[in-house]
Design a protein around this motif. Structure first.
Motif, PDB file in Angstrom:
ATOM      1  N   VAL A  16       0.826  -1.203  -0.104  1.00 23.24           N
ATOM      2  CA  VAL A  16       0.099   0.093  -0.007  1.00 23.24           C
ATOM      3  C   VAL A  16       0.904   1.208   0.048  1.00 23.24           C
ATOM      4  CG1 VAL A  16      -1.780   1.293   1.278  1.00 23.24           C
ATOM      5  CG2 VAL A  16      -1.910  -1.061   1.266  1.00 23.24           C
ATOM      6  N   VAL A  17       0.544   2.365  -0.855  1.00 23.86           N
ATOM      7  CA  VAL A  17       1.211   3.597  -0.728  1.00 23.86           C
ATOM      8  C   VAL A  17       0.785   4.246   0.629  1.00 23.86           C
ATOM      9  CG1 VAL A  17       1.384   5.836  -1.701  1.00 23.86           C
ATOM     10  CG2 VAL A  17       1.074   3.728  -3.217  1.00 23.86           C
ATOM     11  N   LYS A  18       1.630   4.543   1.624  1.00 23.62           N
ATOM     12  CA  LYS A  18       1.153   4.915   3.020  1.00 23.62           C
ATOM     13  C   LYS A  18       0.405   6.413   2.685  1.00 23.62           C
ATOM     14  CE  LYS A  18       3.303   5.926   7.335  1.00 23.62           C
ATOM     15  NZ  LYS A  18       4.627   6.077   8.018  1.00 23.62           N
ATOM     16  N   GLY A  19      -0.606   6.261   3.420  1.00 27.79           N
ATOM     17  CA  GLY A  19      -1.658   7.427   3.898  1.00 27.79           C
ATOM     18  C   GLY A  19      -2.484   7.619   2.594  1.00 27.79           C
ATOM     19  N   THR A  20      -2.612   6.387   1.742  1.00 24.64           N
ATOM     20  CA  THR A  20      -3.613   6.345   0.483  1.00 24.64           C
ATOM     21  C   THR A  20      -4.489   5.073   0.510  1.00 24.64           C
ATOM     22  OG1 THR A  20      -2.281   5.192  -1.094  1.00 24.64           O
ATOM     23  CG2 THR A  20      -1.957   7.632  -0.867  1.00 24.64           C
ATOM     24  N   THR A  21      -5.558   4.748  -0.106  1.00 25.69           N
ATOM     25  CA  THR A  21      -5.792   3.590  -0.458  1.00 25.69           C
ATOM     26  C   THR A  21      -5.608   2.780  -1.909  1.00 25.69           C
ATOM     27  OG1 THR A  21      -7.894   4.658  -1.670  1.00 25.69           O
ATOM     28  CG2 THR A  21      -8.098   4.501   0.724  1.00 25.69           C
ATOM     29  N   VAL A  22      -4.385   3.204  -2.346  1.00 28.69           N
ATOM     30  CA  VAL A  22      -3.698   2.883  -3.430  1.00 28.69           C
ATOM     31  C   VAL A  22      -2.887   1.435  -2.870  1.00 28.69           C
ATOM     32  CG1 VAL A  22      -2.280   3.278  -5.326  1.00 28.69           C
ATOM     33  CG2 VAL A  22      -3.515   4.984  -4.666  1.00 28.69           C
ATOM     34  N   GLY A  23      -3.108   0.338  -3.574  1.00 33.71           N
ATOM     35  CA  GLY A  23      -2.503  -0.853  -3.051  1.00 33.71           C
ATOM     36  C   GLY A  23      -2.646  -1.772  -4.129  1.00 33.71           C
ATOM     37  N   ALA A  36       1.993   4.659  -7.930  1.00 29.45           N
ATOM     38  CA  ALA A  36       1.965   5.613  -6.869  1.00 29.45           C
ATOM     39  C   ALA A  36       1.610   7.056  -7.262  1.00 29.45           C
ATOM     40  CB  ALA A  36       3.214   5.616  -6.064  1.00 29.45           C
ATOM     41  N   PRO A  37       0.840   7.802  -6.676  1.00 33.63           N
ATOM     42  CA  PRO A  37       0.311   9.093  -6.828  1.00 33.63           C
ATOM     43  C   PRO A  37       1.598   9.897  -6.757  1.00 33.63           C
ATOM     44  CG  PRO A  37      -1.132   7.993  -5.320  1.00 33.63           C
ATOM     45  CD  PRO A  37      -0.068   7.111  -5.108  1.00 33.63           C
ATOM     46  N   SER A  40       4.022  10.686  -3.483  1.00 34.18           N
ATOM     47  CA  SER A  40       3.983   9.572  -2.710  1.00 34.18           C
ATOM     48  C   SER A  40       5.397   9.266  -2.247  1.00 34.18           C
ATOM     49  CB  SER A  40       3.447   8.360  -3.156  1.00 34.18           C
ATOM     50  OG  SER A  40       2.050   8.562  -3.510  1.00 34.18           O
TER      51      SER A  40
END
Length: 97
Positions: A16-23, A36-37, A40
């Motif tokens: 997971v990209v820390k602090g996001t819901t991207v995983g 990753a946005p 990130s």
């Protein structure tokens, strides 16, 4: 690629990209792809029985990781009974270590 400390591939690791819901989740070969946005900074790798690990992204386009066993958590789990409840009217499944 994500591997165990013995070098074997780890399928099912959550990335997971820390602090996001991207995983993403690693495949059977321990490989994953994640976008990753912009801005990130950190990827978080987690898997049952392994130490959760945070890795700085920096300018990297490939991040490989060898995960280590989390001995404390494994000790906490040993000797416990776990019960899974399947959906519907099926009877529960009992796991015992």
């Amino acid at each position: 690629m994500v591997s165990a400390d013995d070098g074997s591939a780890l399928p099912g690791v959550t990335v997971v990209v820390k602090g996001t819901t991207v995983g993403a989740v690693t495949d059977f070969e321990g490989k994953y792809t994640i976008v990753a946005p912009a801005g990130s900074e950190t990827l978080v790798f987690s898997f049952v029985g392994m130490q959760t690990t945070e890795i700085a992204i920096g300018n990297s386009t490939v991040i490989d990781l060898s995960m280590e066993v989390d001995a404390v958590r494994m000790d906490e789990l040993s000797g416990h009974r776990l019960q899974a409840r399947p959906p519907g009217n099926l009877p529960p499944v009992l796991f015992q270590s």
